[in-house]
Design an enzyme around this catalytic site. Structure first.
Site, PDB file in Angstrom:
ATOM      1  N   GLU A  42       0.958  -0.527  -5.184  1.00 15.93           N
ATOM      2  CA  GLU A  42       0.084   0.606  -5.500  1.00 15.93           C
ATOM      3  C   GLU A  42       1.013   1.777  -5.660  1.00 15.93           C
ATOM      4  O   GLU A  42       1.236   2.755  -4.734  1.00 15.93           O
ATOM      5  CB  GLU A  42      -0.985   0.750  -4.146  1.00 15.93           C
ATOM      6  CG  GLU A  42      -1.870   1.810  -4.508  1.00 15.93           C
ATOM      7  CD  GLU A  42      -2.525   2.423  -3.271  1.00 15.93           C
ATOM      8  OE1 GLU A  42      -3.758   2.712  -3.246  1.00 15.93           O
ATOM      9  OE2 GLU A  42      -1.803   2.598  -2.065  1.00 15.93           O
TER      10      GLU A  42
ATOM     11  N   ASP B 224       0.778  -1.214   0.038  1.00 15.26           N
ATOM     12  CA  ASP B 224      -0.118  -0.025  -0.046  1.00 15.26           C
ATOM     13  C   ASP B 224       1.054   1.392  -0.012  1.00 15.26           C
ATOM     14  O   ASP B 224       1.911   1.269   0.489  1.00 15.26           O
ATOM     15  CB  ASP B 224      -0.900   0.031   1.429  1.00 15.26           C
ATOM     16  CG  ASP B 224      -1.629   1.164   1.396  1.00 15.26           C
ATOM     17  OD1 ASP B 224      -2.596   1.620   0.463  1.00 15.26           O
ATOM     18  OD2 ASP B 224      -1.355   2.284   2.254  1.00 15.26           O
TER      19      ASP B 224
END
EC number: 2.4.1.18
Length: 826
Positions: A516, A461
């Protein structure tokens, strides 16, 4: 009074949440009752051996710090190396003179990490790095930035060399959980913690009645605190399984009780705000034993993004066990081959969606025990599903009572100090990736989840935030290479990402790592040895943004060329996972695609036997088309957030109470309601609702990709982008996709180009009655090609293209079936 919290049983005790305000030597016997008191006393002196480093003449531009090896207590299952020394990054230990450092009074021997590695792991090694030059062959435009890229790769090489010399290699370095935290041997429990800012430390908990005088820890010269707790006289461990534990430290900011940084489990007792660390070490017969091997890495990655807590149809926090039994079979039936699970790492604030991590090595206790999570993963493997973990190494919770923030009383232990260590938008702390011990902690964390829980990979993330000092905030990336390779690049963070990808792929060649990144960093998905960052996939985040942008406009204002450009605008040779929408679009304050399309009509007009409004008809048609063209053009992998496959109504809203701000303003909550923090799978299963047709279409779409593997085919040719007709035609793999986005115009005898001559059949029709359409096509019809070039293709065929419909055609030989429109149940 006794209460049970997700498999760990506690006696009801007075709150200890304010214990950090007490004296460091405060005897807590009056405030708590232990499960069992220790029956023996412990010596407090002994020796361990440490090598004194000598410095190079070079100094790093990074404030990073390798640690030298330090022999510690020898247990049966942990390495002998205890480290924590801070020196400039370029420093290499050459002086092997040993010195004596006092510690506990038990038998110690000196051993290097490399020796321990050979003894415990055999020949399992991470391959040496390459020369990092292949990126210039893959993308010659990178040559103009070779200064930055060569410097970055040189830093990576130097760090690998220093890890080899000081730690016995990356394989050994990434096993910090065998040294720090609680480690168990045949003779007792060793607890170690790196807290260089602390002036004194004690291990406290239920096992010693929270008495800070009972188990005082010793500190070595590198800031590592240690204590050994021998077994009780009857051979039982000094700390019973399920006991609450904390470390009490005298720090520059005062006395504080903290959850151990390497804790493997933590819980929040009823009525308390901070979490408590839990010593989790069940008896051998009670430990979960994995029964099923990991599945092979799928060629085409179809990810079902999920959250255990909100996976129930009821307004409640769901469990690992329920997810295992109820949701995993659903994912398999839908045709996905991977499940990505969010919010695994413990996070004290539920509404953070798991992104404000407090305990990095602990699975969230809200959903069950560590063994429950293992059972979930094992069941997924039995079903042939790979399991990806949504891992957060981009930032951490700013909590000081139950997180890493100010752990040893300083703000620069794990994080950058000052403004650089704070993310103003996320209200969280930012790691210092140039710190030796932070590298150990994060590398070991990634490996821990692979080793202990058998995860098959990660979705990292917030990688964009990591790679740039501006964190991608208030910055628009245009694709100019100078945006990626300049002073705003956080080289420390990029080198860490290279290290962790190298470690993961070296130890687990079948592992899948998705990053990401919204910036489009070149070489992001190129192997590290070739000079890249090393991810397998990049999340193609622009597609979801484009759909939201278009859904705010009238159909008449859509440009099909704009759609095609956005979906195909990705770096050649670097794989992407694309999605039309993820959990981000489902959160309160935003809207899902279904809600953008149908809005309040979703409440009253979704019954199959009732009247549908024009808004609902449009919404159902476009919902299917958007998802199919996203999968068809957008990447080599596909992701869907749970429930969105059937157009889940409304939004996700975590339970919230009113928030009173210092200036007197009040941010209203939702009365701590779970009503919108769940997934109404019953809507998608109800055949009498139009949601069911959307679910069946998504299922057929996944099974179509499973059979034909079109996402990973090298053949992709877009033969038509007709702005007047609003038609898009493209070939991917052996299939021909036809999309008619026009709101009213249907086209009969519509000629489309194709590359393979012969007979074609319909293999997927978004207008089919099973999918909530109008059945304007005969799915049994056969289509034959005509010779002669059309749309720059060698042959063509005539089709019927109804308005707001997507149809997929496949060439067939003889009577060969292409695919069942109704996938078989699994």
């Amino acid at each position: 009074m006794v209460y049970t919290m997700l498999g760990v049983r506690f006696t009801h005790l007075p709150s200890i949440k304010n214990s950090s305000l007490s004296s460091f030597n405060d005897d807590r016997r009056g405030n708590a009752v232990s499960f069992s008191l220790r029956k023996d006393s412990r010596a407090s002196s002994g020796k361990i051996y440490a090598r004194k480093p000598s410095s190079d003449s070079e100094s790093s531009s990074l404030a990073t710090t390798p640690s030298d090896k330090l022999g510690g207590h020898q247990s049966d299952d942990s390495s002998s190396a205890v480290t924590g020394h801070v020196e400039p990054l370029e420093t290499v230990s050459q002086d092997t003179t040993t010195q004596v450092v006092e510690t506990d009074g038990h038998d110690h021997t000196s051993a290097s990490m490399s020796e321990s590695f050979v003894q415990e792991v055999g020949q399992r090694r991470i391959p040496p790095p390459g020369d990092g030059k292949k990126i210039y062959e893959i993308d010659p435009m990178l040559k103009s930035h070779n200064g930055h890229l060569d410097y970055r790769y040189g830093r990576y090489i130097k760090l690998r060399e220093q890890i080899d010399k000081n730690e016995g290699g990356l394989e050994a370095f990434s096993r910090g959980y065998e040294i720090f935290g609680f480690t168990r041997s045949a003779t007792g429990i060793t607890y170690r913690e790196w807290a260089p800012g602390a002036k004194a430390a004690s291990l406290i908990g239920d096992f010693n009645n929270w008495n800070s005088k009972a188990d005082v820890m010793t500190r070595n010269e590198f800031g590592v605190w240690e204590i050994f707790l021998p077994n009780n006289a009857d051979g039982s461990p000094a700390i019973p399984h399920g006991s609450r534990v904390k470390i009490r430290m005298d720090t520059p900011t005062g006395i504080k009780d903290s959850i151990p940084a390497w804790i493997k489990y933590s819980v929040q007792p009823p009525g308390e705000i901070p979490y408590n660390g839990v010593y989790y070490d069940p008896a051998e017969q009670d430990k979960y034993v994995f029964k099923h091997p990991r599945p092979r890495k799928p060629t085409s990655l179809r990810i079902y993004e999920s959250h255990v807590g909100m996976s129930s149809t009821e307004p409640m926090i769901n469990t690992y066990a329920n997810f295992r039994d109820d949701v995993l079979p659903r994912i398999k039936k839908l045709g996905y081959n991977a499940v990505q699970i969010m919010a695994i790492q413990e996070h004290s604030y539920y509404a953070s969606f798991g992104y404000h991590v407090t305990n990095f090595f602990a699975p969230s206790s809200r959903f069950g025990t560590p063994d429950d999570l293992k059972s979930l993963i094992d069941k997924a493997h039995e079903l042939g599903l790979v399991v990806l973990m949504d891992i957060v190494h981009s930032h951490a919770s700013k909590n000081t009572l139950d997180g890493l923030n100010m752990f040893d009383g300083t703000d620069g232990q794990y994080f950058h100090s000052g403004e650089r260590g704070y993310h103003w938008m996320w209200d969280s702390r930012l790691f210092n990736y140039g710190s030796w011990e932070v590298l150990r902690y994060l590398l070991s964390n990634a490996r821990w989840w692979l080793e202990e829980y058998k995860f098959d990979g990660f979705r990292f993330d917030g990688v964009t935030s990591m790679m740039y000092t501006h964190h991608g905030l208030q910055v628009e990336f245009t694709g100019n290479y100078s945006e990626y390779f300049g002073y705003s690049t956080d080289v420390d963070a990029v080198v860490y990402l290279m290290l962790v990808n190298d470690m993961i792929h070296g130890l687990y060649p079948e592992a899948i790592v998705v990053g990401e990144d919204v910036s489009g960093m070149p070489a992001f998905c190129i192997p590290v040895q070739d000079g890249g960052v090393g991810f397998d996939y990049r999340l193609h985040m622009a597609a979801a943004d484009k759909w939201i942008e278009l859904l705010k406009k009238r159909d008449e204002d859509w440009q099909v060329g704009d759609i095609v450009f956005t979906l195909t605008n990705r770096r050649w040779g670097e794989k992407c996972v694309v999605y039309a929408e993820s959990h981000d679009q489902a959160l309160v304050g935003d809207k899902t695609i279904a809600f953008w399309l149908m809005d309040k009509d979703m409440y009253d007009f979704m019954a199959v036997d009732g009247r549908a409004t024009p808004r609902v008809d449009r919404g159902i048609a476009l919902h299917k088309m958007i998802r199919l063209i996203t999968m068809g053009l957008g990447g080599e992998g596909y992701l869907n957030f749970m429930g969105n496959e059937f157009g889940h109504p409304e939004w996700i809203d975590f339970p919230r109470t009113d928030q009173h701000l210092p200036d007197g303003r009040v941010i209203p909550g939702n009365n701590a309601s779970y009503d919108k923090c769940r997934r109404r799978f019953d809507l998608g299963d109800a055949e009498y609702l139009r949601y069911h047709g959307l679910q069946e279409f998504d299922r057929a779409m996944q099974h179509l990709e499973e059979k034909y593997g079109f996402m990973t085919s090298e053949h992709l040719y877009i033969s038509r982008k007709d702005e007047g007709d609003r038609v898009i035609v493209f070939e991917r793999g052996s299939l021909v996709f036809v999309f008619n986005f026009h709101w009213t115009n249907s086209y009969s005898d519509y000629r489309i180009g194709c590359s393979v001559p012969g007979k074609y059949k319909i293999v997927l029709d978004s207008d089919g009655s099973l999918f909530g359409g109008f059945s304007r096509l005969d799915d049994s019809a056969e289509f034959f090609t005509s010779d002669g070039r059309y749309d720059d293709r060698p042959c063509s065929l005539m089709v019927y293209a109804p308005c707001r419909t997507a149809v997929v055609y496949a060439a067939v030989d003889g009577d060969e079936d292409s695919i069942s429109l109704v996938p078989e149940d699994v």
